[in-house]
Design a protein around this motif. Structure first.
Motif, PDB file in Angstrom:
ATOM      1  N   ASN A  95       0.816  -1.207   0.000  1.00  0.00           N
ATOM      2  CA  ASN A  95       0.000   0.000   0.000  1.00  0.00           C
ATOM      3  C   ASN A  95       0.854   1.264   0.000  1.00  0.00           C
ATOM      4  O   ASN A  95       0.373   2.349  -0.326  1.00  0.00           O
ATOM      5  CB  ASN A  95      -0.919  -0.004   1.232  1.00  0.00           C
ATOM      6  CG  ASN A  95      -2.074   0.962   1.098  1.00  0.00           C
ATOM      7  OD1 ASN A  95      -2.607   1.184   0.014  1.00  0.00           O
ATOM      8  ND2 ASN A  95      -2.460   1.564   2.217  1.00  0.00           N
ATOM      9  N   MET A  96       2.157   1.116   0.354  1.00  0.00           N
ATOM     10  CA  MET A  96       3.052   2.270   0.463  1.00  0.00           C
ATOM     11  C   MET A  96       4.174   2.219  -0.575  1.00  0.00           C
ATOM     12  O   MET A  96       5.178   2.931  -0.454  1.00  0.00           O
ATOM     13  CB  MET A  96       3.666   2.305   1.872  1.00  0.00           C
ATOM     14  CG  MET A  96       2.665   2.491   2.985  1.00  0.00           C
ATOM     15  SD  MET A  96       1.902   4.136   2.938  1.00  0.00           S
ATOM     16  CE  MET A  96       3.311   5.145   3.387  1.00  0.00           C
ATOM     17  N   LYS A  97       4.016   1.398  -1.602  1.00  0.00           N
ATOM     18  CA  LYS A  97       5.107   1.153  -2.545  1.00  0.00           C
ATOM     19  C   LYS A  97       5.605   2.421  -3.246  1.00  0.00           C
ATOM     20  O   LYS A  97       6.824   2.633  -3.381  1.00  0.00           O
ATOM     21  CB  LYS A  97       4.702   0.094  -3.567  1.00  0.00           C
ATOM     22  CG  LYS A  97       3.404   0.386  -4.314  1.00  0.00           C
ATOM     23  CD  LYS A  97       2.942  -0.825  -5.080  1.00  0.00           C
ATOM     24  CE  LYS A  97       1.585  -0.602  -5.745  1.00  0.00           C
ATOM     25  NZ  LYS A  97       0.512  -0.344  -4.742  1.00  0.00           N
ATOM     26  N   GLU A  98       4.699   3.275  -3.711  1.00  0.00           N
ATOM     27  CA  GLU A  98       5.122   4.490  -4.402  1.00  0.00           C
ATOM     28  C   GLU A  98       5.821   5.455  -3.452  1.00  0.00           C
ATOM     29  O   GLU A  98       6.783   6.130  -3.830  1.00  0.00           O
ATOM     30  CB  GLU A  98       3.925   5.177  -5.074  1.00  0.00           C
ATOM     31  CG  GLU A  98       3.393   4.439  -6.292  1.00  0.00           C
ATOM     32  CD  GLU A  98       2.391   3.346  -5.953  1.00  0.00           C
ATOM     33  OE1 GLU A  98       2.002   3.237  -4.764  1.00  0.00           O
ATOM     34  OE2 GLU A  98       1.995   2.593  -6.864  1.00  0.00           O
ATOM     35  N   THR A  99       5.354   5.505  -2.203  1.00  0.00           N
ATOM     36  CA  THR A  99       6.001   6.355  -1.206  1.00  0.00           C
ATOM     37  C   THR A  99       7.404   5.864  -0.901  1.00  0.00           C
ATOM     38  O   THR A  99       8.355   6.654  -0.786  1.00  0.00           O
ATOM     39  CB  THR A  99       5.168   6.382   0.093  1.00  0.00           C
ATOM     40  OG1 THR A  99       3.861   6.881  -0.200  1.00  0.00           O
ATOM     41  CG2 THR A  99       5.817   7.273   1.140  1.00  0.00           C
ATOM     42  N   GLU A 100       7.566   4.548  -0.768  1.00  0.00           N
ATOM     43  CA  GLU A 100       8.887   3.962  -0.526  1.00  0.00           C
ATOM     44  C   GLU A 100       9.847   4.322  -1.664  1.00  0.00           C
ATOM     45  O   GLU A 100      11.019   4.635  -1.434  1.00  0.00           O
ATOM     46  CB  GLU A 100       8.767   2.436  -0.418  1.00  0.00           C
ATOM     47  CG  GLU A 100       7.947   1.932   0.760  1.00  0.00           C
ATOM     48  CD  GLU A 100       8.785   1.716   2.009  1.00  0.00           C
ATOM     49  OE1 GLU A 100       9.940   2.190   2.045  1.00  0.00           O
ATOM     50  OE2 GLU A 100       8.279   1.076   2.935  1.00  0.00           O
ATOM     51  N   VAL A 157     -10.355  -8.593  -2.419  1.00  0.00           N
ATOM     52  CA  VAL A 157      -9.412  -7.968  -3.334  1.00  0.00           C
ATOM     53  C   VAL A 157      -8.236  -7.442  -2.526  1.00  0.00           C
ATOM     54  O   VAL A 157      -8.395  -7.085  -1.352  1.00  0.00           O
ATOM     55  CB  VAL A 157     -10.090  -6.836  -4.148  1.00  0.00           C
ATOM     56  CG1 VAL A 157     -10.479  -5.682  -3.257  1.00  0.00           C
ATOM     57  CG2 VAL A 157      -9.206  -6.357  -5.285  1.00  0.00           C
ATOM     58  N   GLN A 158      -7.057  -7.412  -3.124  1.00  0.00           N
ATOM     59  CA  GLN A 158      -5.882  -6.912  -2.404  1.00  0.00           C
ATOM     60  C   GLN A 158      -5.876  -5.385  -2.396  1.00  0.00           C
ATOM     61  O   GLN A 158      -6.158  -4.739  -3.401  1.00  0.00           O
ATOM     62  CB  GLN A 158      -4.579  -7.417  -3.024  1.00  0.00           C
ATOM     63  CG  GLN A 158      -3.343  -7.033  -2.198  1.00  0.00           C
ATOM     64  CD  GLN A 158      -2.038  -7.453  -2.848  1.00  0.00           C
ATOM     65  OE1 GLN A 158      -1.906  -7.455  -4.059  1.00  0.00           O
ATOM     66  NE2 GLN A 158      -1.066  -7.815  -2.027  1.00  0.00           N
ATOM     67  N   THR A 159      -5.551  -4.812  -1.250  1.00  0.00           N
ATOM     68  CA  THR A 159      -5.458  -3.359  -1.111  1.00  0.00           C
ATOM     69  C   THR A 159      -4.441  -2.781  -2.090  1.00  0.00           C
ATOM     70  O   THR A 159      -3.351  -3.324  -2.270  1.00  0.00           O
ATOM     71  CB  THR A 159      -5.035  -2.988   0.322  1.00  0.00           C
ATOM     72  OG1 THR A 159      -5.964  -3.559   1.246  1.00  0.00           O
ATOM     73  CG2 THR A 159      -4.999  -1.487   0.512  1.00  0.00           C
ATOM     74  N   SER A 160      -4.810  -1.691  -2.750  1.00  0.00           N
ATOM     75  CA  SER A 160      -3.927  -0.946  -3.668  1.00  0.00           C
ATOM     76  C   SER A 160      -3.436  -1.774  -4.848  1.00  0.00           C
ATOM     77  O   SER A 160      -2.419  -1.459  -5.451  1.00  0.00           O
ATOM     78  CB  SER A 160      -2.720  -0.369  -2.912  1.00  0.00           C
ATOM     79  OG  SER A 160      -3.132   0.581  -1.970  1.00  0.00           O
ATOM     80  N   SER A 161      -4.158  -2.832  -5.186  1.00  0.00           N
ATOM     81  CA  SER A 161      -3.795  -3.645  -6.349  1.00  0.00           C
ATOM     82  C   SER A 161      -4.468  -3.075  -7.592  1.00  0.00           C
ATOM     83  O   SER A 161      -5.388  -2.256  -7.513  1.00  0.00           O
ATOM     84  CB  SER A 161      -4.235  -5.093  -6.138  1.00  0.00           C
ATOM     85  OG  SER A 161      -5.652  -5.172  -6.066  1.00  0.00           O
ATOM     86  N   SER A 162      -4.020  -3.522  -8.768  1.00  0.00           N
ATOM     87  CA  SER A 162      -4.670  -3.078 -10.001  1.00  0.00           C
ATOM     88  C   SER A 162      -6.105  -3.601 -10.053  1.00  0.00           C
ATOM     89  O   SER A 162      -6.989  -2.969 -10.625  1.00  0.00           O
ATOM     90  CB  SER A 162      -3.881  -3.551 -11.231  1.00  0.00           C
ATOM     91  OG  SER A 162      -3.742  -4.954 -11.238  1.00  0.00           O
ATOM     92  N   GLY A 163      -6.339  -4.758  -9.424  1.00  0.00           N
ATOM     93  CA  GLY A 163      -7.696  -5.292  -9.361  1.00  0.00           C
ATOM     94  C   GLY A 163      -8.626  -4.375  -8.583  1.00  0.00           C
ATOM     95  O   GLY A 163      -9.774  -4.145  -8.984  1.00  0.00           O
ATOM     96  N   ALA A 164      -8.120  -3.832  -7.471  1.00  0.00           N
ATOM     97  CA  ALA A 164      -8.914  -2.900  -6.665  1.00  0.00           C
ATOM     98  C   ALA A 164      -9.240  -1.644  -7.462  1.00  0.00           C
ATOM     99  O   ALA A 164     -10.358  -1.111  -7.389  1.00  0.00           O
ATOM    100  CB  ALA A 164      -8.165  -2.544  -5.386  1.00  0.00           C
TER     101      ALA A 164
END
Length: 290
Positions: A95-100, A157-164
């Motif tokens: 959920n924090m990938k872009e921030t990281e 659904v997974q949080t912050s996934s493309s599916g979401a």
């Protein structure tokens, strides 16, 4: 009274300066991410730090002994080996990938990462290397064979996934059918699949590459049903900061060189057998790496 007003004004001035400083700092971090090319630093350091969700089968996950394995693990190692650079992998909160990435805790997001218009506004992407799509996985006993079959049922659904994201962007396709028009959010697909098996949810929107690999390893693959539905296909690529144009060039060239040498095909076969989702084919005219 004047003394109290003076103190109050001083405090207000202090907080204003603090907020301005924070805002300036945030802008500085974003500006640095958009303009700084870190390839020379990575090359000098001799390693690149890759962020991933270490539960995403088969792209990057832990075996029972804790060893990190997967398609993207093999692929990233092979790409950077060509440049004499070690690939280090760092599990992150997806959920924090872009921030990281923006904060330079990691250098890359390489973990079945889907190109989307929203992400392209924030990040630079490598060339796409694998085709994927979002599918609905249900238990065969539920007899759900279409998105409409999820009417009144619970979806995971997974949080912050493309599916979401797709679920929200195209609500009439699936979201409006499910119970409460709201899915259950999961940090990982592992937990979601356990809940599917326990009938706590009746459907899971998930990447086809994950679903196919997971189901093939189960004792009773026939107990699962996969529905493609109507979502458009999507492509996996490597995400990086917008300033890292040299890094993008090196990854793109490295991927093509692996295809030219047959190494990419070997990695594909190892993880997907005869199923070929690769988007990179060998070139007739081979170019040496820069």
């Amino acid at each position: 009274m004047k003394k109290k007003i003076f103190i109050l004004l001083s405090l207000l001035a202090f907080f204003s300066l603090t907020l301005a400083g924070c805002s300036g700092s945030q802008k500085s971090v974003a500006q640095e991410a958009n303009t700084t090319d870190t390839w020379s630093h990575i090359k000098k350091r001799g390693r690149v730090i890759i962020g991933l969700d270490d539960t995403f089968v088969p792209m990057g996950f832990r075996e029972k002994d804790g060893k990190l394995v997967g398609y993207d693990i093999d692929l990233a190692k092979a790409v950077f080996k060509q440049y004499g650079i070690k690939a280090d992998f760092q599990p992150i909160d997806w959920n924090m990938k872009e921030t990281e990435l923006r904060n330079r805790t990691i250098d890359l997001i390489w973990n079945g990462y889907t190109i989307t218009p929203a992400r392209q506004k924030q990040l630079l992407f490598s060339r796409p290397y694998m085709a994927n799509r979002q599918v609905l996985v249900t238990k065969t006993a539920e007899k759900i064979t279409s998105f409409k079959g999820m009417a009144g049922k619970t979806l995971g659904v997974q949080t912050s996934s493309s599916g979401a994201s797709l679920l929200d962007e195209h609500p009439t396709m699936l979201k409006n059918y499910i119970k409460g028009k709201t899915p259950v959010l999961y940090d990982s697909f592992n937990n979601a699949l356990m809940d599917l098996d326990a009938n706590r949810i009746q459907g899971l929107l998930i990447d086809s590459v994950y679903a196919g690999y997971y189901i093939s390893k189960e004792k009773d693959p026939a107990s699962y049903h996969v529905t493609a539905g109507g979502f458009d296909g999507e492509d996996f690529a490597v995400g990086m900061r917008k300033g890292d144009k040299t890094l993008k060039k090196k990854i793109d060239q490295g991927l093509q060189e692996l295809a030219n040498k047959g190494e990419l095909q070997r990695i594909n076969k190892k993880w997907f057998g005869n199923s070929d989702n690769s988007l990179i084919k060998p070139e007739n005219k081979k170019k040496p790496l820069d």
